[in-house]
Design a protein around this motif. Structure first.
Motif, PDB file in Angstrom:
ATOM      1  N   GLU A 132      10.487  35.064  26.795  1.00  8.17           N
ATOM      2  CA  GLU A 132       9.254  35.173  27.580  1.00  8.17           C
ATOM      3  C   GLU A 132       8.689  36.578  27.397  1.00  8.17           C
ATOM      4  N   GLU A 133       7.399  36.632  27.099  1.00  8.81           N
ATOM      5  CA  GLU A 133       6.696  37.899  26.954  1.00  8.81           C
ATOM      6  C   GLU A 133       5.419  37.821  27.778  1.00  8.81           C
ATOM      7  N   GLY A 134       5.495  38.316  29.025  1.00  8.38           N
ATOM      8  CA  GLY A 134       4.383  38.132  29.946  1.00  8.38           C
ATOM      9  C   GLY A 134       4.246  36.666  30.284  1.00  8.38           C
ATOM     10  N   ASN A 135       3.062  36.111  30.029  1.00  6.26           N
ATOM     11  CA  ASN A 135       2.825  34.682  30.271  1.00  6.26           C
ATOM     12  C   ASN A 135       3.044  33.837  29.022  1.00  6.26           C
ATOM     13  N   ASN A 136       3.499  34.448  27.965  1.00  9.68           N
ATOM     14  CA  ASN A 136       3.691  33.740  26.703  1.00  9.68           C
ATOM     15  C   ASN A 136       5.152  33.383  26.477  1.00  9.68           C
ATOM     16  N   GLU A 137       5.357  32.273  25.797  1.00  5.91           N
ATOM     17  CA  GLU A 137       6.695  31.862  25.385  1.00  5.91           C
ATOM     18  C   GLU A 137       6.823  32.059  23.876  1.00  5.91           C
ATOM     19  N   VAL A 138       7.936  32.635  23.469  1.00  2.00           N
ATOM     20  CA  VAL A 138       8.171  32.910  22.053  1.00  2.00           C
ATOM     21  C   VAL A 138       9.507  32.290  21.650  1.00  2.00           C
ATOM     22  N   ASP A 139       9.477  31.418  20.645  1.00  2.00           N
ATOM     23  CA  ASP A 139      10.696  30.797  20.134  1.00  2.00           C
ATOM     24  C   ASP A 139      11.014  31.374  18.759  1.00  2.00           C
ATOM     25  N   VAL A 140      12.212  31.941  18.637  1.00  2.00           N
ATOM     26  CA  VAL A 140      12.652  32.516  17.367  1.00  2.00           C
ATOM     27  C   VAL A 140      13.696  31.591  16.754  1.00  2.00           C
ATOM     28  N   HIS A 141      13.477  31.172  15.512  1.00  2.00           N
ATOM     29  CA  HIS A 141      14.372  30.240  14.838  1.00  2.00           C
ATOM     30  C   HIS A 141      15.135  30.951  13.720  1.00  2.00           C
ATOM     31  N   LEU A 142      16.460  30.793  13.744  1.00  2.00           N
ATOM     32  CA  LEU A 142      17.323  31.387  12.730  1.00  2.00           C
ATOM     33  C   LEU A 142      18.248  30.323  12.150  1.00  2.00           C
ATOM     34  N   ASN A 143      18.694  30.549  10.925  1.00  2.00           N
ATOM     35  CA  ASN A 143      19.780  29.756  10.368  1.00  2.00           C
ATOM     36  C   ASN A 143      21.046  30.202  11.094  1.00  2.00           C
ATOM     37  N   ALA A 144      21.685  29.299  11.825  1.00  2.00           N
ATOM     38  CA  ALA A 144      22.818  29.674  12.673  1.00  2.00           C
ATOM     39  C   ALA A 144      24.082  29.978  11.875  1.00  2.00           C
ATOM     40  N   GLU A 145      24.072  29.641  10.604  1.00  2.00           N
ATOM     41  CA  GLU A 145      25.240  29.898   9.762  1.00  2.00           C
ATOM     42  C   GLU A 145      25.152  31.250   9.079  1.00  2.00           C
ATOM     43  N   THR A 146      23.943  31.630   8.650  1.00  2.00           N
ATOM     44  CA  THR A 146      23.765  32.875   7.901  1.00  2.00           C
ATOM     45  C   THR A 146      23.037  33.953   8.694  1.00  2.00           C
ATOM     46  N   GLY A 147      22.354  33.567   9.775  1.00  2.00           N
ATOM     47  CA  GLY A 147      21.549  34.519  10.540  1.00  2.00           C
ATOM     48  C   GLY A 147      20.177  34.750   9.936  1.00  2.00           C
ATOM     49  N   GLU A 148      19.846  34.037   8.859  1.00  2.00           N
ATOM     50  CA  GLU A 148      18.558  34.207   8.189  1.00  2.00           C
ATOM     51  C   GLU A 148      17.405  33.828   9.128  1.00  2.00           C
ATOM     52  N   PHE A 149      16.377  34.690   9.178  1.00  2.00           N
ATOM     53  CA  PHE A 149      15.200  34.403   9.978  1.00  2.00           C
ATOM     54  C   PHE A 149      14.398  33.277   9.337  1.00  2.00           C
ATOM     55  N   LEU A 150      13.975  32.298  10.156  1.00  2.00           N
ATOM     56  CA  LEU A 150      13.220  31.160   9.645  1.00  2.00           C
ATOM     57  C   LEU A 150      11.776  31.162  10.109  1.00  2.00           C
ATOM     58  N   SER A 151      11.553  31.289  11.413  1.00  2.00           N
ATOM     59  CA  SER A 151      10.171  31.251  11.903  1.00  2.00           C
ATOM     60  C   SER A 151      10.095  31.705  13.360  1.00  2.00           C
TER      61      SER A 151
END
Length: 208
Positions: A185-204
């Motif tokens: 949560e950032e103020g009134n905004n919701e932010v979803d961070v997606h990672l590869n759970a095996e490698t930690g690679e950032f996806l989106s």
């Protein structure tokens, strides 16, 4: 007499040289000691700064609460209750005012929904039902995943001004890739961070 005078002069010169050498050794030792102390103080300062930074990061997430049940313990408890079941997803979220681990799983005949209160360790949900014919959940290979603390830290870097309120682990239906989603949560905004759970690679990142 002249011979004695020369010997005395040589002895005096030798003493002066020895004194000079002794002074040099003392200076060198003092310098080495000072360098070691400076290095130790620098390392201690760095360690204190990193510790303070870690504590600050932890305190802003999940309302600064500490939990009696860890991620690893929740998985172990589920597997003890259902030793033949596969895990399909793990959620850490606030449920009726309390933070909980919810684990969904399945075996050959049934679907399982299990939940434990992360704050006091009490089991809050333990439901099973017959597996549907169209059931297609994918197994989450929990032993192959990156440590949860590392995944959280990596997701925080993608949302540095936001607060982590929940997270989810599950395998993607199409690619079978294990996914970590940090919900911020950032103020009134919701932010979803997606990672590869095996490698930690950032996806989106998704913003609502």
């Amino acid at each position: 007499m002249k011979m004695k005078l020369k010997v005395g002069m040589i002895s005096g010169s030798a003493l002066i040289l020895l004194a000079a050498c002794g002074g040099t050794d003392t200076t060198t030792n003092d310098s080495a000691t000072s360098t070691k102390e400076s290095t130790a103080n620098s390392m201690a300062s760095s360690s204190t700064t990193e510790s303070a930074s870690s504590e600050s990061s932890a305190s802003k997430n999940f309302e600064g609460k500490s939990f009696s049940v860890t991620y690893e313990q929740a998985i172990a408890d589920f597997q003890e209750a259902y030793p033949n079941a596969a895990i399909s997803s793990i959620d850490f979220d606030k449920d009726f005012g309390k933070y909980t681990f919810e684990i969904n799983g399945f075996d050959d005949t049934q679907e399982i929904e299990w939940e434990v209160n992360a704050e006091d360790g009490k089991e809050t949900k333990n439901n099973t039902e017959k597996k549907d014919a169209d059931f297609d959940d994918q197994e989450l290979m929990v032993d192959d995943l990156m440590a949860i603390d590392e995944l959280i830290t990596k997701s925080e870097k993608e949302a540095p001004n936001a607060v982590l309120v929940s997270w989810n682990l599950e395998a993607d239906d199409d690619t079978k890739t294990p996914l970590f989603t940090g919900e911020f949560e950032e103020g009134n905004n919701e932010v979803d961070v997606h990672l590869n759970a095996e490698t930690g690679e950032f996806l989106s990142v998704e913003n609502d």
